[in-house]
Design a protein around this motif. Structure first.
Motif, mmCIF file in Angstrom:
data_model
loop_
_atom_site.group_PDB
_atom_site.id
_atom_site.type_symbol
_atom_site.label_atom_id
_atom_site.label_comp_id
_atom_site.label_asym_id
_atom_site.label_seq_id
_atom_site.Cartn_x
_atom_site.Cartn_y
_atom_site.Cartn_z
ATOM 1 N N UNK A 34 7.774 -12.464 -21.498
ATOM 2 C CA UNK A 34 6.580 -12.706 -20.695
ATOM 3 C C UNK A 34 6.640 -14.108 -20.129
ATOM 4 N N UNK A 35 6.383 -14.228 -18.878
ATOM 5 C CA UNK A 35 6.365 -15.533 -18.236
ATOM 6 C C UNK A 35 4.910 -15.927 -18.013
ATOM 7 N N UNK A 36 4.266 -16.332 -19.090
ATOM 8 C CA UNK A 36 2.844 -16.637 -19.074
ATOM 9 C C UNK A 36 2.534 -17.744 -18.080
ATOM 10 N N UNK A 37 3.338 -18.792 -18.073
ATOM 11 C CA UNK A 37 3.078 -19.910 -17.163
ATOM 12 C C UNK A 37 3.120 -19.470 -15.707
ATOM 13 N N UNK A 38 4.113 -18.660 -15.367
ATOM 14 C CA UNK A 38 4.224 -18.172 -13.991
ATOM 15 C C UNK A 38 3.047 -17.273 -13.631
ATOM 16 N N UNK A 39 2.647 -16.431 -14.575
ATOM 17 C CA UNK A 39 1.504 -15.548 -14.322
ATOM 18 C C UNK A 39 0.229 -16.355 -14.136
ATOM 19 N N UNK A 40 0.017 -17.360 -14.985
ATOM 20 C CA UNK A 40 -1.170 -18.210 -14.850
ATOM 21 C C UNK A 40 -1.156 -18.984 -13.538
ATOM 22 N N UNK A 41 0.015 -19.439 -13.150
ATOM 23 C CA UNK A 41 0.131 -20.177 -11.894
ATOM 24 C C UNK A 41 -0.232 -19.279 -10.710
ATOM 25 N N UNK A 42 0.257 -18.043 -10.709
ATOM 26 C CA UNK A 42 -0.081 -17.119 -9.627
ATOM 27 C C UNK A 42 -1.562 -16.767 -9.629
ATOM 28 N N UNK A 62 -3.962 -18.677 -10.752
ATOM 29 C CA UNK A 62 -4.681 -19.859 -10.278
ATOM 30 C C UNK A 62 -4.583 -19.973 -8.756
ATOM 31 N N UNK A 63 -3.408 -19.740 -8.201
ATOM 32 C CA UNK A 63 -3.252 -19.812 -6.736
ATOM 33 C C UNK A 63 -4.166 -18.797 -6.042
ATOM 34 N N UNK A 102 -10.420 -29.074 -11.691
ATOM 35 C CA UNK A 102 -10.283 -30.534 -11.740
ATOM 36 C C UNK A 102 -9.147 -30.953 -12.674
ATOM 37 N N UNK A 103 -9.020 -30.262 -13.800
ATOM 38 C CA UNK A 103 -7.961 -30.566 -14.755
ATOM 39 C C UNK A 103 -6.589 -30.343 -14.123
ATOM 40 N N UNK A 104 -6.434 -29.244 -13.443
ATOM 41 C CA UNK A 104 -5.148 -28.917 -12.824
ATOM 42 C C UNK A 104 -4.838 -29.881 -11.683
ATOM 43 N N UNK A 133 1.925 -28.618 -12.319
ATOM 44 C CA UNK A 133 2.359 -28.591 -10.934
ATOM 45 C C UNK A 133 2.223 -27.176 -10.415
ATOM 46 N N UNK A 134 1.362 -27.003 -9.460
ATOM 47 C CA UNK A 134 1.119 -25.687 -8.871
ATOM 48 C C UNK A 134 1.531 -25.691 -7.429
#
Length: 156
Positions: free
Chosen positions: A103-111, A113-114, A147-149, A155-156
């Protein structure tokens, strides 16, 4: 229900699961396969005659063999030993852990968020209008995450 609700849907609509373009001729073939699958899972024998659809006649001689396979499948399931809740939890936990690296959790969260960022205004308006979201302060939480991101923590 699993056979007829899930698998019939997957057979008839592979585009639900896969990124494929279903052509009309493929759709017609899938309809025949799906109907054969349904007939193979059916408990009653259908009377076929000269007026029956050709799609039903095409696999008519195979249906009894398919029914036997379905019956054998459910007979085997019926005679499996019971599994305790703890055993089921352990099996699911082990399965989850064995796939944790896939699972690519970071990539999924980044998408995600975008996507949320693209519709930020609409999301905030909807969250402000919804009484449950207001009680849970979701609009403010969304802004806090934003705001945190944006402070270059990610990096998004």
């Amino acid at each position: 229900s699993l056979l007829l609700r899930f698998w019939v849907n997957m057979l008839k609509n592979p585009d639900f699961l896969l990124d494929v373009d279903k052509q009309p001729c493929v759709d017609a073939c899938l309809s025949v396969i799906t109907q054969t699958f349904i007939d193979g899972c059916s408990l009653h024998q259908q009377k076929l005659g000269k007026d029956s659809p050709s799609s039903k006649l095409l696999y008519a001689k195979d249906i009894p063999r398919y029914r036997k396979m379905v019956d054998d499948y459910f007979h085997l399931i019926q005679h499996l030993p019971d599994i305790s809740d703890d055993d089921m939890y352990n099996i699911l936990s082990q399965h989850s852990q064995s796939h944790s690296t896939s699972c690519q959790t970071d990539a999924a969260l980044q998408q995600l968020y975008q996507y949320a960022l693209q519709y930020r205004v609409e999301l905030l308006e909807s969250l402000d209008e919804d009484s449950i979201a207001r009680r849970q302060n979701l609009a403010s939480q969304f802004e806090t995450i934003h705001n945190f991101i944006n402070k270059d923590h990610f990096s998004c």
